[in-house]
Design a protein around this motif. Structure first.
Motif, short mmCIF file in Angstrom:
data_model
loop_
_atom_site.label_atom_id
_atom_site.label_comp_id
_atom_site.label_asym_id
_atom_site.label_seq_id
_atom_site.Cartn_x
_atom_site.Cartn_y
_atom_site.Cartn_z
N LEU A 133 -1.02 -4.94 -19.65
CA LEU A 133 -0.13 -5.78 -20.43
C LEU A 133 1.18 -6.10 -19.71
CD1 LEU A 133 -0.57 -4.18 -23.99
CD2 LEU A 133 -1.74 -6.16 -23.00
N MET A 134 1.44 -5.43 -18.60
CA MET A 134 2.73 -5.64 -17.92
C MET A 134 2.58 -5.87 -16.43
SD MET A 134 5.07 -3.00 -20.15
CE MET A 134 3.77 -2.11 -20.98
N GLY A 135 1.47 -6.49 -16.04
CA GLY A 135 1.27 -6.84 -14.64
C GLY A 135 0.31 -5.90 -13.94
N PRO A 136 -0.22 -6.31 -12.79
CA PRO A 136 -1.21 -5.52 -12.07
C PRO A 136 -0.64 -4.31 -11.32
CG PRO A 136 -0.72 -7.54 -10.88
CD PRO A 136 -0.02 -7.65 -12.20
N ALA A 137 0.63 -4.36 -10.92
CA ALA A 137 1.23 -3.26 -10.18
C ALA A 137 1.67 -2.15 -11.14
CB ALA A 137 2.42 -3.76 -9.36
N ARG A 138 1.85 -0.95 -10.60
CA ARG A 138 2.27 0.19 -11.42
C ARG A 138 3.79 0.26 -11.46
NH1 ARG A 138 3.73 5.55 -11.02
NH2 ARG A 138 2.85 6.97 -12.58
N PRO A 139 4.41 -0.01 -12.62
CA PRO A 139 5.87 0.05 -12.72
C PRO A 139 6.37 1.49 -12.73
CG PRO A 139 4.93 -0.49 -14.84
CD PRO A 139 3.79 -0.49 -13.87
N TRP A 140 7.67 1.63 -12.54
CA TRP A 140 8.34 2.94 -12.51
C TRP A 140 9.04 3.17 -13.84
CZ3 TRP A 140 13.46 4.54 -12.89
CH2 TRP A 140 13.79 5.79 -12.34
N LEU A 141 8.85 4.35 -14.43
CA LEU A 141 9.49 4.71 -15.68
C LEU A 141 10.44 5.88 -15.46
CD1 LEU A 141 6.52 4.59 -18.24
CD2 LEU A 141 8.05 2.73 -17.50
N GLY A 142 11.67 5.75 -15.96
CA GLY A 142 12.68 6.79 -15.79
C GLY A 142 13.28 7.24 -17.10
N ASN A 227 13.61 4.43 -5.45
CA ASN A 227 13.59 3.71 -4.18
C ASN A 227 12.23 3.83 -3.50
OD1 ASN A 227 16.26 3.14 -4.68
ND2 ASN A 227 17.08 4.57 -3.18
N GLU A 228 11.68 5.04 -3.49
CA GLU A 228 10.40 5.25 -2.82
C GLU A 228 9.27 4.52 -3.54
OE1 GLU A 228 9.87 9.45 -2.60
OE2 GLU A 228 11.25 9.70 -0.92
N HIS A 229 9.32 4.49 -4.85
CA HIS A 229 8.27 3.82 -5.62
C HIS A 229 8.29 2.32 -5.35
CE1 HIS A 229 5.46 3.58 -9.07
NE2 HIS A 229 5.99 2.37 -9.22
N ILE A 230 9.48 1.73 -5.32
CA ILE A 230 9.59 0.29 -5.07
C ILE A 230 9.06 -0.06 -3.68
CG2 ILE A 230 11.23 -1.62 -4.78
CD1 ILE A 230 10.85 -0.74 -7.68
N LYS A 231 9.35 0.78 -2.70
CA LYS A 231 8.87 0.53 -1.34
C LYS A 231 7.35 0.69 -1.22
CE LYS A 231 13.14 2.04 0.96
NZ LYS A 231 13.74 3.06 1.83
N ARG A 232 6.84 1.67 -1.96
CA ARG A 232 5.43 2.03 -1.83
C ARG A 232 4.49 1.14 -2.61
NH1 ARG A 232 6.11 6.78 -3.55
NH2 ARG A 232 5.48 6.42 -5.71
N GLU A 233 4.92 0.75 -3.80
CA GLU A 233 4.03 0.04 -4.72
C GLU A 233 3.99 -1.46 -4.42
OE1 GLU A 233 1.22 -0.11 -7.71
OE2 GLU A 233 2.19 1.68 -6.87
N SER A 234 2.88 -1.92 -3.97
CA SER A 234 2.71 -3.34 -3.67
C SER A 234 2.78 -4.16 -4.96
CB SER A 234 1.35 -3.56 -3.00
OG SER A 234 1.12 -4.94 -2.78
N GLY A 235 3.52 -5.25 -4.91
CA GLY A 235 3.63 -6.13 -6.07
C GLY A 235 4.91 -5.97 -6.84
N LEU A 236 5.75 -4.99 -6.43
CA LEU A 236 7.05 -4.81 -7.08
C LEU A 236 8.18 -5.36 -6.21
CD1 LEU A 236 6.73 -1.21 -8.59
CD2 LEU A 236 6.17 -3.41 -9.64
#
Length: 236
Positions: A133-142, A227-236
């Motif tokens: 429901l929120m796109g194909p990439a895995r978003p980061w939750l904090g 920061n690491e999640h944004i760099k690692r996850e393609s599509g973000l």
């Protein structure tokens, strides 16, 4: 982002609470107890803005990708929607969502509510993410939690737990509310409900230090995870 900037933002937490309580009293609509300083909202705005600057100035997301307040609403799976405190969205892709929570006083009355809210929000949103429901990439939750550093929060509980079955060993020995919140945040990460959590003890007395009692739950680790999640996850 410096730790000084983070601590300054946390300090404003108490300033905002005092301002909101005073405003409600002046307008003749004082809430019972400390509730007036909470229902006025915005007491964690400084932390929110600190994160907004990180997304726009460090991670280079456009201001138009930042959603706050009522606009920071995401679809749920077990319910239609859930309002977060800060959402970053680019096109049809959720990049990140953050909850900022706090507690001052009434520790015994609010702990279970805060716990159920933290778990429920994450489970609901994670399931919606899995359903695409929120796109194909895995978003980061904090998840950020600021707890008043006061005796009521840090002293051992006044009674033993007596559930129908033996309690988890982690809750033996009458742990304080501060310790229970620390365990909550740790287990939210262990079960991957959130990608990062930050747990802070903040005294009202400005002469006393702000503390982050767990190395895995510090603000620096929180930012590092993002920061690491944004760099690692393609599509973000």
């Amino acid at each position: 982002m410096t730790n000084d900037g983070f601590e300054s933002a946390v300090r404003t937490f108490w300033e905002k609470r005092a301002e909101q309580a005073a405003k409600q009293i002046a307008e003749g609509r004082e809430d019972a107890g400390t509730r007036g300083s909470v229902t006025g909202g915005a007491h964690l705005d400084a932390l929110t803005l600190l994160m907004v600057r990180h997304f726009t100035e460090v991670l280079n997301y456009p201001q138009s990708s930042i959603y706050l307040g009522k606009k920071a609403e995401l679809p749920g799976y077990y319910r239609p929607t859930k309002q977060w405190d800060l959402v970053v969205k680019v096109g049809g892709q959720l990049v990140a969502a953050i909850e900022f929570k706090s507690q001052s006083g009434s520790f015994g009355n609010n702990f279970n509510n805060r716990t159920e809210e933290a778990i429920g929000s994450a489970v609901d949103t994670r399931r919606a993410i899995e359903k695409g429901l929120m796109g194909p990439a895995r978003p980061w939750l904090g998840y950020v939690f600021v707890l008043e550093d006061a005796e009521g929060a840090t002293k051992p509980a006044s009674r033993d737990f007596k559930p129908a079955f033996k309690a988890s060993p982690a809750f033996e020995g009458r742990p304080s509310y501060a310790e229970r919140y620390r365990l909550l945040c740790k287990r939210l990460l262990e079960d991957q409900l959130y990608d990062a959590a930050c747990f802070v003890l903040a005294p009202k007395d400005v002469e006393r230090p702000i503390t982050q009692p767990d190395d895995e739950l510090t603000f620096s680790r929180f930012i590092e995870s993002l920061n690491e999640h944004i760099k690692r996850e393609s599509g973000l």
